[in-house]
Structures are given as structure tokens and as C-alpha cells.
Design a protein around this motif. Structure first.
Motif, mmCIF file in Angstrom:
data_model
loop_
_atom_site.group_PDB
_atom_site.id
_atom_site.type_symbol
_atom_site.label_atom_id
_atom_site.label_comp_id
_atom_site.label_asym_id
_atom_site.label_seq_id
_atom_site.Cartn_x
_atom_site.Cartn_y
_atom_site.Cartn_z
ATOM 1 N N THR A 154 47.340 37.833 44.983
ATOM 2 C CA THR A 154 48.064 38.706 45.920
ATOM 3 C C THR A 154 49.069 39.629 45.214
ATOM 4 O O THR A 154 49.126 40.823 45.485
ATOM 5 C CB THR A 154 48.841 37.842 46.946
ATOM 6 O OG1 THR A 154 47.997 36.793 47.370
ATOM 7 C CG2 THR A 154 49.308 38.663 48.125
ATOM 8 N N GLU A 155 49.840 39.042 44.298
ATOM 9 C CA GLU A 155 50.933 39.820 43.690
ATOM 10 C C GLU A 155 50.463 40.865 42.689
ATOM 11 O O GLU A 155 51.256 41.633 42.155
ATOM 12 C CB GLU A 155 51.945 38.869 43.031
ATOM 13 C CG GLU A 155 52.782 38.149 44.070
ATOM 14 C CD GLU A 155 53.644 37.045 43.465
ATOM 15 O OE1 GLU A 155 53.951 37.105 42.254
ATOM 16 O OE2 GLU A 155 53.991 36.107 44.212
ATOM 17 N N ASP A 198 45.477 32.715 42.872
ATOM 18 C CA ASP A 198 45.927 33.644 43.907
ATOM 19 C C ASP A 198 46.318 34.956 43.231
ATOM 20 O O ASP A 198 47.129 34.967 42.309
ATOM 21 C CB ASP A 198 47.130 33.028 44.652
ATOM 22 C CG ASP A 198 47.503 33.843 45.872
ATOM 23 O OD1 ASP A 198 47.751 35.062 45.712
ATOM 24 O OD2 ASP A 198 47.550 33.277 46.974
ATOM 25 N N THR A 215 42.944 43.295 45.857
ATOM 26 C CA THR A 215 42.276 42.180 46.535
ATOM 27 C C THR A 215 41.465 41.429 45.480
ATOM 28 O O THR A 215 41.174 41.951 44.395
ATOM 29 C CB THR A 215 41.294 42.668 47.623
ATOM 30 O OG1 THR A 215 40.216 43.347 46.978
ATOM 31 C CG2 THR A 215 41.982 43.565 48.631
ATOM 32 N N SER A 216 41.083 40.219 45.834
ATOM 33 C CA SER A 216 40.293 39.429 44.892
ATOM 34 C C SER A 216 38.974 40.137 44.596
ATOM 35 O O SER A 216 38.461 40.065 43.487
ATOM 36 C CB SER A 216 40.013 38.045 45.478
ATOM 37 O OG SER A 216 39.179 38.175 46.598
ATOM 38 N N THR A 230 38.393 34.203 48.996
ATOM 39 C CA THR A 230 39.113 34.796 50.119
ATOM 40 C C THR A 230 39.661 36.117 49.561
ATOM 41 O O THR A 230 39.652 36.309 48.339
ATOM 42 C CB THR A 230 40.300 33.911 50.571
ATOM 43 O OG1 THR A 230 41.297 33.961 49.541
ATOM 44 C CG2 THR A 230 39.882 32.472 50.825
ATOM 45 N N PRO A 231 40.184 37.007 50.416
ATOM 46 C CA PRO A 231 40.705 38.272 49.878
ATOM 47 C C PRO A 231 41.810 38.052 48.840
ATOM 48 O O PRO A 231 42.041 38.884 47.969
ATOM 49 C CB PRO A 231 41.259 38.978 51.117
ATOM 50 C CG PRO A 231 40.519 38.377 52.270
ATOM 51 C CD PRO A 231 40.217 36.963 51.889
ATOM 52 N N ARG A 232 42.464 36.886 48.918
ATOM 53 C CA ARG A 232 43.605 36.630 48.022
ATOM 54 C C ARG A 232 43.266 35.790 46.799
ATOM 55 O O ARG A 232 44.070 35.692 45.885
ATOM 56 C CB ARG A 232 44.678 35.862 48.787
ATOM 57 C CG ARG A 232 45.383 36.659 49.830
ATOM 58 C CD ARG A 232 46.094 35.763 50.795
ATOM 59 N NE ARG A 232 47.095 36.494 51.550
ATOM 60 C CZ ARG A 232 48.397 36.486 51.269
ATOM 61 N NH1 ARG A 232 48.868 35.783 50.280
ATOM 62 N NH2 ARG A 232 49.238 37.186 52.001
ATOM 63 N N SER A 233 42.144 35.109 46.821
ATOM 64 C CA SER A 233 41.944 34.185 45.694
ATOM 65 C C SER A 233 40.553 34.267 45.078
ATOM 66 O O SER A 233 39.545 34.507 45.766
ATOM 67 C CB SER A 233 42.245 32.746 46.130
ATOM 68 O OG SER A 233 41.285 32.316 47.046
ATOM 69 N N GLY A 239 35.614 36.463 44.250
ATOM 70 C CA GLY A 239 36.680 36.368 45.231
ATOM 71 C C GLY A 239 36.146 35.514 46.373
ATOM 72 O O GLY A 239 35.074 35.796 46.910
#
Ligand code: TLP
Length: 352
Positions: A291-292, A289, A296-297, A315-318, A313
Motif C-alpha cells: 500500500t505505502e 503489503d 497497487t499490487s 489482493t490490490p494491496r498485497s 498480486g
């Protein structure tokens, strides 16, 4: 530039020298007439390894899954599966187009269903409800991070399903990875399923091909459905020859991919902004992940690619990373180094 480290998937492996030699020397015939000796031997070997009556070589994992769904169901039925499974997310809605079925997805932690999550979703056909026709499991569970079904959990699902009169299919694209992680045989962890699909073209490293295994009756039907789908392959022995090398030679080295994935996960866990629990990484797939990081991924993936590290990527987060025989430990170390670099961190941030 350094060699590209391609962690996008275990589908990207190139055939080994032994595979190419076997392909060049393969004895072939017309497989639609069942006259390709190399295909026939591969099918016999697969049936033997999985302790089943018969097996059928198919061009892809997607075709293997969809042939099985067609054989097991009637149009207008539902297929119960986990929410992240490949048959639901990445097979182009073929179960709707080709089998006239609706997926009934169920979310499960780590992608691992249990009977008590499935049972409430099972429906008998009635005046205003479609009936359940099939349960389909995926082991390892790709988009849930390569997680593995404990053998007793999948066996219990199969047992309960059979009591309810329902067949169970297994998308075992990476079932050899699951077997290595469990320290069991593939036959031992798949024995009750009504059909099993496994891939030669994922972790096993062959260029093309998957296999369906099951009863003689199931495979007889599957052979007809494969032809309907355009999967009759003529001199397919050139492909089966490479698949045979993969089947014979790769399983004993899959633990190396698992160790490399764990190594990557432990390194990523030390990089500020990235979130991953290395103890969840059981096979050759990991999700991190991002996100932080504030990116974006897809942005991070692009930055990595600029330095020769390929990871998608999802998902956008992972971001997903998949290890395989074309990525070694040095490649994984390089991926960690570049990850720290593109996030603007000192290299010592990754003490692996
Ligand atoms: N997986 C591919 C992509 O399609 C996502 C990958 O890179 O992981 N079942 C499972 C569990 C799979 O992961 C895949 C492919 C398939 C079936 C389909 O196999 P093919 O690509 O041979 O149709």
C-alpha cells in the motif's frame, strides 16, 4: 535476460530428471479396475506414512477436497471453515454445486482457527436453520501466509468436533511444509482427522496429483465419488511414479524453501514502502503489503515481471511470494534487488 524467478506458486515446478525417468519407466494398468501397480503402491505408501487404513490418488487437490466434502455431508448442510480457505475461495463454489452445501466462513487471526471460534458457528438442524455437516481446516493456511496450526490447537478442534458428532476434514495441500515447520511427522499432526487431502503438486514438486487418506470405509466411498466427478484415471501410474519420487525425495529439502522465504521476508521488510513481518513467515509462503508504495499490487507485479520476477498480486494491496525447488537463494536475492530497482530505490536499500 537473467533466468526468470517464478515466485507465483509452488505449483509451477517442473518435474525433476528423477521424476521424468520414473514416469518413463512406470509399470501401469487400468486404475479404475485397481490394476495400476504404481498407483496401488503409492496409495499403500501414503496410507502407511499417515498411519491410515487406506488412500486414494486423485487428479487435483480441489477434487480431493470436494470428494471429501461430498462423502462427509448431506445436501443442505453447512461446512465451517476459515474465511481465507481454498475450499471457500478458490474451488469454484463446488461445495454448493456438487454437494449442495453452504460454506460458513469464520475469520481467524493468521488463518488459524481455535475451537472457541468454531463452536458458536455450529448449528443443529431446526425449522429455520441448516445444520452443520462438516468442519474443514487448512494446514498450512495458504492465503493467510502459509501459517501453521499448532498441533494441540488442531487436535483440540478435532476432539471437540467429534464430541459434537461432527467430522473434520483437513486440506493438507502443504501438510509436509507444516510438519517440517513443527518438527513433527505428518501422521503425528493429522491423526484425529476423518480425512486428509495432501498434494504432490505443491511443495513436493510433482507435476500432477493429490491424495486422500482415511479409513477403509471413507476411502471406499471416496473412490465412488471420485468416479462420479470424472476422476477415474486409467493408466495413472505415469503420474503416480512422479508423485512417488516427490514423496520420497522432497520432504527432507522443504526446510530450504522455508529458509528462502524467511530470507525474502527479511529483505522485503527493509525496503521502504513494503510491509511484512518476517517473524510470521513460518513456511514457504509470504504476503507483502505494498500500500505505502503508492502502487497497487497488480501494478507492482507487472513492473517486477518486466524484469523477470514473477509474483502475483492476490489482493490490490498485497503480493504473494512462494518458494519452491525451482527458486534458489540467488533467485531470491535477485527478486529483492529488482524489487528495490522498480521502486526506484538504491540497491543498498536491501542489505541482505
Ligand atoms: N492452491 C493454488 C491456487 O489455487 C491458489 C496456489 O497457487 O497456491 N488447497 C490449498 C491450500 C491450495 O493452496 C490449493 C491450490 C488447493 C487446495 C487446490 O489444489 P489443485 O490446484 O491441485 O486443485
Amino acid at each position: 535476460m537473467d533466468k526468470i524467478v517464478d515466485l507465483r506458486s509452488d505449483t509451477i515446478t517442473r518435474p525433476t530428471a528423477a521424476m521424468r525417468k520414473a514416469m518413463a519407466e512406470a509399470e501401469v494398468g487400468d486404475d479404475v479396475y485397481r490394476e495400476d501397480p504404481t498407483v496401488n503402491r503409492l496409495q499403500e505408501r501414503a496410507a502407511e506414512i499417515f498411519a491410515r487404513e487406506d488412500a486414494l490418488f486423485v487428479p487435483s487437490g480441489s477434487m480431493g477436497n470436494q470428494v471429501a466434502i461430498k462423502v462427509h455431508t448431506q445436501p443442505g448442510e453447512e461446512v465451517v471453515c476459515e474465511e481465507r480457505t481454498h475450499i471457500y475461495n478458490a474451488e469454484m463454489a463446488t461445495m454448493a454445486v456438487f454437494s449442495g452445501c453452504l460454506a460458513r466462513p469464520v475469520y481467524a487471526p493468521d488463518g488459524i482457527l481455535a475451537w472457541d471460534m468454531i463452536e458458536p458457528r455450529i448449528r443443529g438442524r431446526s425449522a429455520n436453520r441448516a445444520g452443520t455437516g462438516l468442519i474443514s481446516l487448512e494446514n498450512t493456511s495458504n492465503l493467510a501466509g502459509g501459517s501453521v496450526y499448532p498441533a494441540e490447537v488442531s487436535s483440540a478442534i478435532v476432539e471437540h468436533a467429534h464430541k459434537a458428532g461432527l467430522p473434520v476434514h483437513l486440506d493438507g495441500a502443504r501438510i509436509f511444509n507444516a510438519a517440517v515447520a513443527l518438527g513433527r511427522t505428518v501422521a503425528g499432526i493429522t491423526s484425529g482427522f476423518d480425512s486428509v487431502m495432501f498434494c504432490f503438486s505443491k511443495g513436493l514438486g510433482a507435476p500432477v496429483g493429490s491424495m486422500l487418506v482415511g479409513s477403509r470405509q471413507f476411502i471406499g466411498e471416496a473412490r465412488i465419488v471420485r468416479k462420479i466427478m470424472g476422476g477415474g484415471m486409467r493408466q495413472a501410474g505415469v503420474l503416480a511414479a512422479a508423485a512417488r519420487v516427490a514423496l520420497d525425495e522432497t520432504p527432507p529439502r522443504l526446510h530450504i524453501d522455508h529458509e528462502n522465504a524467511k530470507y525474502l521476508a527479511e529483505g522485503l521488510a527493509q525496503i521502504p514502502g513494503l510491509n511484512i513481518n518476517p517473524s510470521k513467515v513460518a513456511t514457504n509462503i509470504l504476503f507483502v503489503d505494498v500500500t505505502e508504495t503508492g502502487l497497487t499490487s497488480y501494478e507492482l507485479s507487472q513492473r517486477l515481471a518486466h524484469h523477470g520476477i514473477l509474483a502475483n498480486g492476490v489482493t490490490p494491496r498485497s503480493i504473494r511470494m512462494v518458494t519452491h525447488y525451482d527458486v534458489d537463494r540467488a533467485g531470491c536475492a535477485r527478486a529483492l534487488e529488482i524489487m528495490a530497482l522498480v521502486l526506484g530505490l538504491p540497491h543498498k536499500a536491501v542489505a541482505v
